[in-house]
Design an enzyme around this catalytic site. Structure first.
Site, PDB file in Angstrom:
ATOM      1  N   ASP A 112       0.803  -1.363   0.074  1.00  0.00           N
ATOM      2  CA  ASP A 112       0.077   0.103  -0.047  1.00  0.00           C
ATOM      3  C   ASP A 112       0.718   1.305  -0.123  1.00  0.00           C
ATOM      4  OD1 ASP A 112      -2.203  -1.683   0.191  1.00  0.00           O
ATOM      5  OD2 ASP A 112      -2.146  -1.549   2.498  1.00  0.00           O
TER       6      ASP A 112
HETATM    7  N1  URA Z   1      -1.035  -6.157   3.750  1.00  0.00           N
HETATM    8  C1  URA Z   1      -1.491  -4.990   3.756  1.00  0.00           C
HETATM    9  O1  URA Z   1      -2.724  -4.490   4.340  1.00  0.00           O
HETATM   10  N2  URA Z   1      -0.774  -3.757   3.144  1.00  0.00           N
HETATM   11  C2  URA Z   1       0.229  -4.043   2.646  1.00  0.00           C
HETATM   12  O2  URA Z   1       0.587  -3.011   2.213  1.00  0.00           O
HETATM   13  C3  URA Z   1       0.603  -5.228   2.440  1.00  0.00           C
HETATM   14  C4  URA Z   1      -0.077  -6.218   3.073  1.00  0.00           C
END
Ligand code: URA
Length: 240
Positions: A112
């Protein structure tokens, strides 16, 4: 990796092109005007032959070690999207040098925008599949900061499995331990959308910070600062 490096000599203009230094014509031009060195020596003949893998180049004064297939790790900082066409934030691609971008490297899975840590990128589609396929169960370790104190039953529930809104089948953490009053180390073998955040929410807590510290056997090196990248020398560094 899926294809073996070729031991046969190739034309230097072809090597530059395959490494992502421009069109065939642009690469030949760089060579002809003396902007390319091989092993420290200027090469002006575009047809000169070299074995590509491991070849030490200097292109317009910048050193470059040839890799027939690109597999790199990036210490992803917060504030970058993994998408090629980002909507709100700059793309992680902006953190890579132009030759890698031209070669079409893509992230192996996604992190993310606000997640930091180890992101792999490659130009090898089969390798992306191999490393992200649920069947291969490649473990990823996340350091999680939580908004509220972690309760022991939350750890137990994450290990036992929680149901997320897009699948009736529970997903469980391969590993989960408290690393502080509001911190967890979570190991996952799947790669579902927002998986850590959704799993932590499912047990009644909230992720306030997320960092990936390893992918398979590969640890994010302490020497790789946020925003920096490095070559990964072979798939074995990840799969053992
Ligand atoms: N899980 C998440 O919620 N976000 C990420 O960036 C990676 C794994």
């Amino acid at each position: 990796m899926t294809a073996r490096p070729s031991p046969r000599p190739q034309r230097i203009d072809q090597i530059l092109f395959a490494q992502g230094f421009g069109t065939r014509r642009e690469c030949a031009g760089l060579i002809e005007i003396g902007l390319v060195r091989v092993g420290g020596e200027v090469v002006t003949d575009p047809a000169a032959g070299f074995v590509a893998q491991g070849l030490a180049l200097e292109v317009e004064g910048r050193p470059w070690v040839c890799h027939e297939q690109a597999l790199v790790m990036l210490h992803k900082p917060a504030g970058y999207e993994c998408s090629q066409k980002p909507s709100a934030w700059p793309s992680v691609m902006m953190l890579l040098p132009p030759p890698l971008r031209r070669r079409g490297v893509q992230p192996v899975g996604r992190l993310d925008q606000d997640t930091t840590g180890l992101l792999l990128l490659t130009d090898d589609g089969a390798l992306i599949h191999r490393l992200t396929s649920p069947k291969k169960q490649v473990p990823k370790v996340y350091e999680v900061q939580t908004a509220r104190p972690v309760e022991p039953q939350q750890v137990q529930r994450l290990l036992a499995g929680v149901v997320l809104d897009d699948d009736p089948k529970p997903v469980r953490a391969e590993g989960c331990e408290m690393t502080g009053p509001q911190a967890l180390r979570l190991t996952l073998v799947q790669g579902k959308y927002h998986q850590v955040k959704r799993m932590v929410a499912a047990v009644g807590n909230h992720v306030s910070g997320l960092h990936r510290s390893s992918f398979g056997q590969l640890l994010l090196p302490a020497t790789l600062a946020p925003g920096q990248w490095a070559w990964v020398e072979g798939l074995a560094a990840i799969t053992g």
